[in-house]
Design an enzyme around this catalytic site. Structure first.
Site, PDB file in Angstrom:
ATOM      1  N   GLY B 197       0.960  -1.363  -0.046  1.00 15.33           N
ATOM      2  CA  GLY B 197      -0.455   0.306   0.429  1.00 15.33           C
ATOM      3  C   GLY B 197       0.973   1.364   0.045  1.00 15.33           C
ATOM      4  O   GLY B 197       1.830   1.075  -0.495  1.00 15.33           O
ATOM      5  N   LEU B 223      -3.519  -5.443  -5.523  1.00  9.78           N
ATOM      6  CA  LEU B 223      -2.478  -3.981  -5.063  1.00  9.78           C
ATOM      7  C   LEU B 223      -1.877  -5.132  -4.774  1.00  9.78           C
ATOM      8  O   LEU B 223      -1.617  -5.447  -3.617  1.00  9.78           O
ATOM      9  CB  LEU B 223      -3.230  -3.343  -4.414  1.00  9.78           C
ATOM     10  CG  LEU B 223      -2.730  -2.227  -4.478  1.00  9.78           C
ATOM     11  CD1 LEU B 223      -2.292  -1.486  -5.507  1.00  9.78           C
ATOM     12  CD2 LEU B 223      -3.511  -1.283  -3.452  1.00  9.78           C
ATOM     13  N   ASP B 224      -0.814  -4.447  -5.276  1.00 11.73           N
ATOM     14  CA  ASP B 224       1.031  -5.266  -4.939  1.00 11.73           C
ATOM     15  C   ASP B 224       0.391  -7.016  -4.105  1.00 11.73           C
ATOM     16  O   ASP B 224       1.353  -7.310  -4.157  1.00 11.73           O
ATOM     17  CB  ASP B 224       0.754  -4.022  -3.832  1.00 11.73           C
ATOM     18  CG  ASP B 224       1.270  -3.430  -3.469  1.00 11.73           C
ATOM     19  OD1 ASP B 224       1.394  -2.720  -5.215  1.00 11.73           O
ATOM     20  OD2 ASP B 224       0.589  -2.501  -2.887  1.00 11.73           O
ATOM     21  N   GLU B 225      -0.049  -7.190  -5.211  1.00  9.80           N
ATOM     22  CA  GLU B 225       0.328  -9.127  -4.898  1.00  9.80           C
ATOM     23  C   GLU B 225       0.084  -9.644  -6.416  1.00  9.80           C
ATOM     24  O   GLU B 225       0.440 -11.347  -6.138  1.00  9.80           O
ATOM     25  CB  GLU B 225      -1.650  -9.571  -4.047  1.00  9.80           C
ATOM     26  CG  GLU B 225      -1.757  -8.700  -3.606  1.00  9.80           C
ATOM     27  CD  GLU B 225      -1.339  -9.889  -1.740  1.00  9.80           C
ATOM     28  OE1 GLU B 225      -0.653 -10.911  -2.800  1.00  9.80           O
ATOM     29  OE2 GLU B 225      -1.635  -9.186  -1.037  1.00  9.80           O
TER      30      GLU B 225
END
Lengths: 281, 281, 281, 281
Positions: B197, B223-225
């Site tokens: 995040g 997100l960011d995964e």
């Protein structure tokens, strides 16, 4: 550290602190070898670690001079115990303990290992080779409260400066943690705050990370949330299965925990809220 | 890679795959220089990357032979585009873009940068020094949907193989991500999964970590995964304030993103579910 | 570094130096932010770098106070030029120059690149993109003495604080080196003292090393023997042929030279005989 | 490595080798798990290390098939001793030995330590804790020749696969080295080829290096010139005096030597003239 004087100070930040401290030191005919300071501007706090050559005729007199030179409520330590006492807690994994005990045996750990406590007896034979008492306190068929009380009693008997959780795999209650506040050092097998909680290598493997790591930290109430002392990482790749990841990880865990212990033994680690200040040199 | 043949295969695992593949290659008078394979035992999948010396008289014929030798539905690529096309998205920070464009200029990036798109015009002047078109598409006074449509149109005009998010600081919608599935590469300024995040350096600073890092990854819905391609870390200490942490971090971000791009340009990165296989050598 | 005062001192070691220095600083109402000192016991020399917050009303007055407090012949610098001037010498390789010029363009180098001089014109076009003058001074059909005189004249015209040899591949005469004594910074493409002299990557490849490296150092009469500023290394393996070793090495060379320049720009590097003291934090 | 078959091959390079080898393997119903090959183009040699799952009904039959498939004079090993025997030579320093013996005790070294030989008895007590015989063979009041003969006899009694010089501080004669050709592993306390010979840390300290390192290598006639197996380095700075450099160096020496031993135990290290091929994964 023979023939040296170590001074640790923390106090409210102010103009002229270094001047006041170094005047007091010079007055006592000590020569400053290294002086490392840090100002936490957010909290307006000043920290310093001074190593002087020369032996101190009167600790009380230097302490008095420093008190005069510093703001009220300054925390001043002159030559804190330089041979700290340790109790080590383990479960079944040997890698961290083996490194601690061999360094202790050859006197490169700088601390004094008084005893090892295990909730399994797996590491008893190894420990006793080094003439260190091993206390086997099983957690089985026991309330957590009773289990922790037994361990607490066993530790308190030695009155150690620090308790090292060298891959001790039981979750500790807030009561236990509070009882040993600021004295509990843990090695967590991930680079915190990634992979908090159980099975960090499985989590790491499932996530497909390209680095693994380990974290030595003080234990506080919040699991895996205490002040970090040392961290390190190592590159891995897709070919690492879970076992190879664990094997590689153990090398980092061992190195990180031993490094943290050595820094603490040399009074290089200072707690500052939920963080640490580490004066490495 | 002139006068070399690159073969990428993924298929169901089975006995004799290497034999079947190498027979087909030998039949075409190619000499294997390097052959890297990986078996994902959990999913029973086989992956191989073969570099052969010698030029291939007929790609179709080798392809046919390989099909015969391999299980059904094998994914076979012979000499995938070896000069891939890139569009780079930026916001205001220059460090990743500058590294990409100078490497492109001196022809060490191995890919072809077609255009840079920025939601600010901060990096327009720098980009144009290298005769690369810069498209300024502001997000201001605009629906997210419209903003993303403008960017999509601009990207699609170039039909790039990959879109590089080189510190592009807008959160992308699932629609956008799906449109460019498997083609979006992002640099996240932490060692994921730590500090997912916003403001990872602030999170890291507040947590008092002793390492910072960066992660290059494919972008997926979460997100960011997305699948991680490259990660690296750097030691920091208590004396790093937030700005110094960011400055140190930028060096890692730049190195990690550039490394990921180079690996992709050389067809060394293979997607495998939510992970990547990276054949570095 | 606005609103800060930087003080650099070197002098004979003695008891009470820190006290004398910090008293002088406190008297001028400056607050010490960081103070790093080093005692070279072998040569009985004391070095200190102090950063203070607050602006100095009178440099002359602080200088006078420090002179009083310190032994004779102390070398005291207060706020040395904080925007140092650089001339960069290159041959054909671009990687170090590109990093220097892009950092200069975005103002993260902290120094001022005045000009680039090349014995080939390979990097002229790139340099001029950034509005930096490029002087092409060929060594061909010329006495070494004349060639060096031309370069010396060109450099002296700019009166730079430092001359950066960014992969300048001509061996310099003692005369040249002496003329620019203590101002010449070189990047050597090995971890000195391994592989002194020509073709270090070929030497490294022939020796079968598992690490390669680079060294930034001051240039003295003895080729590759000057005081080392920064070194770094990278792991390689048997699969690296000479070209791949060079390519990997360039990344280290670039990083090491840029780091050395940044440390010098911030007055963190102090010459001490054939060694350097580097106050990194 | 139970239920796995390991195949090591070196031979003249030719087209179709991988095909020939993998056909032979497939014919015996073995499944290739990893196959790492290397072609030394300069010497036209091919090297491969194959790990197969499944147990081999007949080694002789596979060997015969491989002989048919490969050029004349191919060196083929199927399942070389997978529990290699080691004799360790030491002087006074404990760090490498302690790491070897504790790993041996917990069975993570993968080899079998048969005995330790010391030219001092300093490490006798420690060694015997682990029920390993320690032979004290002093070099004092003795011809070098006689001293080496005693050691040779003692080693030959065990007929070890490898002899580990774990900080054995006597220079060995060519005769001794030839007697144990290709079986002698040494740890040199610098990143060779820097600081060949005696007192490398003093040399490093005097030169003012910013990195120190260690090298594990096979011993050949030329002192410190044998094929390198593993190297690693660590950053140091001006504040490291000679002792601190040595202490830091010991950590690298230990890690590098242990890593080399483990790689050799797993048959991952292949001699190729004055170099090694190391198949790490």
């Amino acid at each position: 550290m023979y023939n040296q004087t170590l001074i640790l100070i923390q106090c409210k930040d102010a103009v002229g602190l270094v001047s006041g401290i170094s005047n007091s030191i010079a007055k006592h005919q000590l020569n400053i070898i290294t002086m490392r300071e840090y100002v936490d501007e957010e909290h307006n706090k000043f920290f310093v670690r001074v190593v002087c050559s020369g032996q101190l005729p009167s600790t009380a007199s230097l302490l008095e001079d420093l008190r005069q030179a510093l703001p009220e409520h300054a925390d001043i330590q002159i030559n804190p115990t330089n041979r700290k006492k340790l109790v080590v807690l383990v479960t079944k994994e040997h890698h961290c303990l083996a490194d601690i005990l061999t360094r202790h045996y050859f006197d490169t750990l700088q601390g004094e290992v008084q005893a090892v406590i295990g909730n399994y007896d797996t590491l008893k034979e190894f420990t006793e080779k080094f003439d260190i008492p091993f206390h086997y306190i099983s957690h089985e068929n026991k309330d957590k409260k009773d289990f922790e009380q037994e361990i607490t009693d066993s530790i308190d008997h030695y009155a150690p400066d620090y308790i090292i959780l060298a891959k001790f795999m039981r979750i500790l209650s807030p009561n236990f943690v509070q009882h040993f506040e600021r004295r509990l050092i843990n090695i967590h097998h991930s680079f915190l705050p990634a992979f908090i909680g159980a099975n960090p290598y499985r989590q790491a493997h499932d996530r497909g990370v390209k680095i693994i790591g380990a974290t030595a930290h003080f234990v506080t109430d919040d699991l895996d949330e205490g002040p970090i002392i040392v961290q390190n990482t190592k590159s891995v790749d897709h070919s690492y299965d879970l076992n190879r990841m664990k094997t590689a990880g153990k090398e980092i865990e061992k190195a990180v925990l031993t490094r943290a212990i050595q820094l603490i033994m040399e009074d290089r680690v200072i707690l500052n809220g939920n963080k640490t200040i580490v004066f490495k040199s």
